[in-house]
Design a protein around this motif. Sequence first.
Motif, PDB file in Angstrom:
ATOM      1  N   SER A  73       8.176   5.180  15.093  1.00  0.00           N
ATOM      2  CA  SER A  73       7.169   5.073  15.955  1.00  0.00           C
ATOM      3  C   SER A  73       7.762   4.470  17.094  1.00  0.00           C
ATOM      4  O   SER A  73       8.772   3.636  16.938  1.00  0.00           O
ATOM      5  N   SER A  74       7.832   4.505  18.219  1.00  0.00           N
ATOM      6  CA  SER A  74       8.047   4.047  19.606  1.00  0.00           C
ATOM      7  C   SER A  74       6.649   3.686  20.437  1.00  0.00           C
ATOM      8  O   SER A  74       5.518   3.974  20.069  1.00  0.00           O
ATOM      9  N   LEU A  75       7.029   2.771  21.576  1.00  0.00           N
ATOM     10  CA  LEU A  75       5.983   2.459  22.442  1.00  0.00           C
ATOM     11  C   LEU A  75       5.213   3.649  22.870  1.00  0.00           C
ATOM     12  O   LEU A  75       3.913   3.857  23.034  1.00  0.00           O
ATOM     13  N   ALA A  76       6.058   4.864  23.051  1.00  0.00           N
ATOM     14  CA  ALA A  76       5.404   6.013  23.809  1.00  0.00           C
ATOM     15  C   ALA A  76       4.504   6.767  22.660  1.00  0.00           C
ATOM     16  O   ALA A  76       3.710   7.196  22.929  1.00  0.00           O
ATOM     17  N   THR A  77       5.134   6.485  21.190  1.00  0.00           N
ATOM     18  CA  THR A  77       4.417   7.536  20.185  1.00  0.00           C
ATOM     19  C   THR A  77       3.271   6.752  19.560  1.00  0.00           C
ATOM     20  O   THR A  77       2.684   7.384  18.599  1.00  0.00           O
ATOM     21  N   ALA A  78       3.403   5.347  19.497  1.00  0.00           N
ATOM     22  CA  ALA A  78       2.464   4.826  18.679  1.00  0.00           C
ATOM     23  C   ALA A  78       0.986   5.187  18.792  1.00  0.00           C
ATOM     24  O   ALA A  78       0.608   5.054  19.722  1.00  0.00           O
ATOM     25  N   ASP A  79       0.327   5.482  17.612  1.00  0.00           N
ATOM     26  CA  ASP A  79      -1.030   5.460  17.919  1.00  0.00           C
ATOM     27  C   ASP A  79      -1.627   4.430  16.500  1.00  0.00           C
ATOM     28  O   ASP A  79      -1.368   3.992  15.831  1.00  0.00           O
ATOM     29  N   VAL A  80      -3.010   4.669  16.715  1.00  0.00           N
ATOM     30  CA  VAL A  80      -3.804   3.780  15.860  1.00  0.00           C
ATOM     31  C   VAL A  80      -3.538   4.406  14.552  1.00  0.00           C
ATOM     32  O   VAL A  80      -3.663   3.342  13.824  1.00  0.00           O
ATOM     33  N   ALA A  81      -3.715   5.311  14.276  1.00  0.00           N
ATOM     34  CA  ALA A  81      -3.397   6.068  12.814  1.00  0.00           C
ATOM     35  C   ALA A  81      -2.301   5.493  12.210  1.00  0.00           C
ATOM     36  O   ALA A  81      -2.313   5.100  11.002  1.00  0.00           O
ATOM     37  N   THR A  82      -1.167   5.555  12.995  1.00  0.00           N
ATOM     38  CA  THR A  82       0.101   5.196  12.527  1.00  0.00           C
ATOM     39  C   THR A  82       0.191   3.908  12.325  1.00  0.00           C
ATOM     40  O   THR A  82       0.713   3.185  11.146  1.00  0.00           O
ATOM     41  N   TYR A  83      -0.451   3.142  13.237  1.00  0.00           N
ATOM     42  CA  TYR A  83      -0.268   1.554  13.173  1.00  0.00           C
ATOM     43  C   TYR A  83      -1.076   1.250  11.920  1.00  0.00           C
ATOM     44  O   TYR A  83      -0.652   0.464  11.227  1.00  0.00           O
ATOM     45  N   ARG A  84      -2.429   1.753  11.637  1.00  0.00           N
ATOM     46  CA  ARG A  84      -2.885   1.254  10.436  1.00  0.00           C
ATOM     47  C   ARG A  84      -2.409   1.908   9.188  1.00  0.00           C
ATOM     48  O   ARG A  84      -2.496   0.977   7.955  1.00  0.00           O
ATOM     49  N   ARG A  85      -1.881   2.898   9.223  1.00  0.00           N
ATOM     50  CA  ARG A  85      -1.030   3.510   7.828  1.00  0.00           C
ATOM     51  C   ARG A  85       0.117   2.489   7.521  1.00  0.00           C
ATOM     52  O   ARG A  85       0.098   2.092   6.392  1.00  0.00           O
ATOM     53  N   ILE A  86       0.781   2.081   8.556  1.00  0.00           N
ATOM     54  CA  ILE A  86       2.128   1.274   8.189  1.00  0.00           C
ATOM     55  C   ILE A  86       1.539  -0.004   7.866  1.00  0.00           C
ATOM     56  O   ILE A  86       2.143  -0.744   6.916  1.00  0.00           O
ATOM     57  N   PHE A  87       0.592  -0.617   8.584  1.00  0.00           N
ATOM     58  CA  PHE A  87       0.363  -2.119   8.562  1.00  0.00           C
ATOM     59  C   PHE A  87      -0.446  -2.264   7.117  1.00  0.00           C
ATOM     60  O   PHE A  87      -0.630  -3.260   6.490  1.00  0.00           O
ATOM     61  N   ASP A  88      -1.197  -1.220   6.716  1.00  0.00           N
ATOM     62  CA  ASP A  88      -2.178  -1.126   5.702  1.00  0.00           C
ATOM     63  C   ASP A  88      -1.499  -1.506   4.332  1.00  0.00           C
ATOM     64  O   ASP A  88      -1.729  -2.191   3.371  1.00  0.00           O
ATOM     65  N   ILE A  89      -0.375  -0.604   4.300  1.00  0.00           N
ATOM     66  CA  ILE A  89       0.781  -0.402   3.204  1.00  0.00           C
ATOM     67  C   ILE A  89       1.653  -1.796   3.178  1.00  0.00           C
ATOM     68  O   ILE A  89       1.675  -2.330   2.096  1.00  0.00           O
ATOM     69  N   ASN A  90       2.378  -1.871   4.062  1.00  0.00           N
ATOM     70  CA  ASN A  90       3.271  -2.747   4.161  1.00  0.00           C
ATOM     71  C   ASN A  90       3.011  -4.416   4.410  1.00  0.00           C
ATOM     72  O   ASN A  90       3.521  -5.174   3.762  1.00  0.00           O
ATOM     73  N   VAL A  91       1.730  -4.636   4.937  1.00  0.00           N
ATOM     74  CA  VAL A  91       1.267  -5.960   4.996  1.00  0.00           C
ATOM     75  C   VAL A  91       0.115  -6.088   4.109  1.00  0.00           C
ATOM     76  O   VAL A  91       0.026  -6.926   3.360  1.00  0.00           O
ATOM     77  N   LEU A  92      -0.925  -5.447   4.619  1.00  0.00           N
ATOM     78  CA  LEU A  92      -2.083  -5.541   3.828  1.00  0.00           C
ATOM     79  C   LEU A  92      -2.141  -5.369   2.258  1.00  0.00           C
ATOM     80  O   LEU A  92      -2.637  -6.211   1.461  1.00  0.00           O
ATOM     81  N   GLY A  93      -1.175  -4.285   2.070  1.00  0.00           N
ATOM     82  CA  GLY A  93      -1.087  -4.307   0.465  1.00  0.00           C
ATOM     83  C   GLY A  93      -0.061  -5.482  -0.008  1.00  0.00           C
ATOM     84  O   GLY A  93      -0.631  -5.872  -1.278  1.00  0.00           O
ATOM     85  N   THR A  94       0.681  -6.132   0.650  1.00  0.00           N
ATOM     86  CA  THR A  94       1.433  -7.211   0.192  1.00  0.00           C
ATOM     87  C   THR A  94       0.518  -8.476  -0.078  1.00  0.00           C
ATOM     88  O   THR A  94       0.238  -8.899  -0.894  1.00  0.00           O
ATOM     89  N   VAL A  95      -0.404  -8.418   0.588  1.00  0.00           N
ATOM     90  CA  VAL A  95      -1.639  -9.551   0.781  1.00  0.00           C
ATOM     91  C   VAL A  95      -2.338  -9.305  -0.420  1.00  0.00           C
ATOM     92  O   VAL A  95      -2.690 -10.014  -1.231  1.00  0.00           O
TER      93      VAL A  95
END
Length: 239
Positions: A90-112
Amino acid sequence: MPSAEKPLVVISGAAKGIGRACAEAFLATGWHVAALDYDAEPLNTFAAGKSNVSPIVTDVADPASVEAATSQLTQPARALVNAAGIFPLSSLATADVATYRRIFDINVLGTVLLSQAIARTMPAGGAIVHFASINAFMAKPDQLLYNASKAAVVSLTRGMAADLAERRIRVNAVAPGPVDTEGLRAIPGRLEKISAQIPLGRTASPSEMAALVLWLVEGEGAQLMTGETVVSSGGVLVR
């Protein structure tokens, strides 16, 4: 499920890569492994014939799935390794809500979520190890959201360590540099190119990362370490 004689470690992302190497390392030193992964086929293949492995198909980003997984444990875990993670580009140009949520849901929320569930019953002397990345500390092109998610894991490590210190539970993280995994080898020539850029001349093996995790959990020299993120990058990142 494990007997009282064998300590229990819960490992997410245990079906392959670094998570699987962690599971193998703990098995080799006498632990029972609750192996969690979203992908049932490689998870069950890994667990086949191993009496000290309990495979549990789990979506770490789903609270109900995490609760269902941890409800299957028949004794408190003495250790937790949060190795599940994804790294879509992902980059600033390509980042979207779906990619954000997928990455943060697994890498961050999953850890919590998994840390919350396991910490409830973890005894004094227990240990939690997260997987961060050198990307938490240095900008990598086309990995905007992944970089940010791993920076969040570093912050979570500090915060959880503070929260759990009174219960004598330690929380640390490992921040690998390039690791020789299936993903790295999938692109022809990529492993060789990356290895040439590492000051110590090679990528890490998954088993080396697993050995570091095992040391953070049970190593004599690690018993006063908490809230730390240990970088192992071959000199790519020096702090």
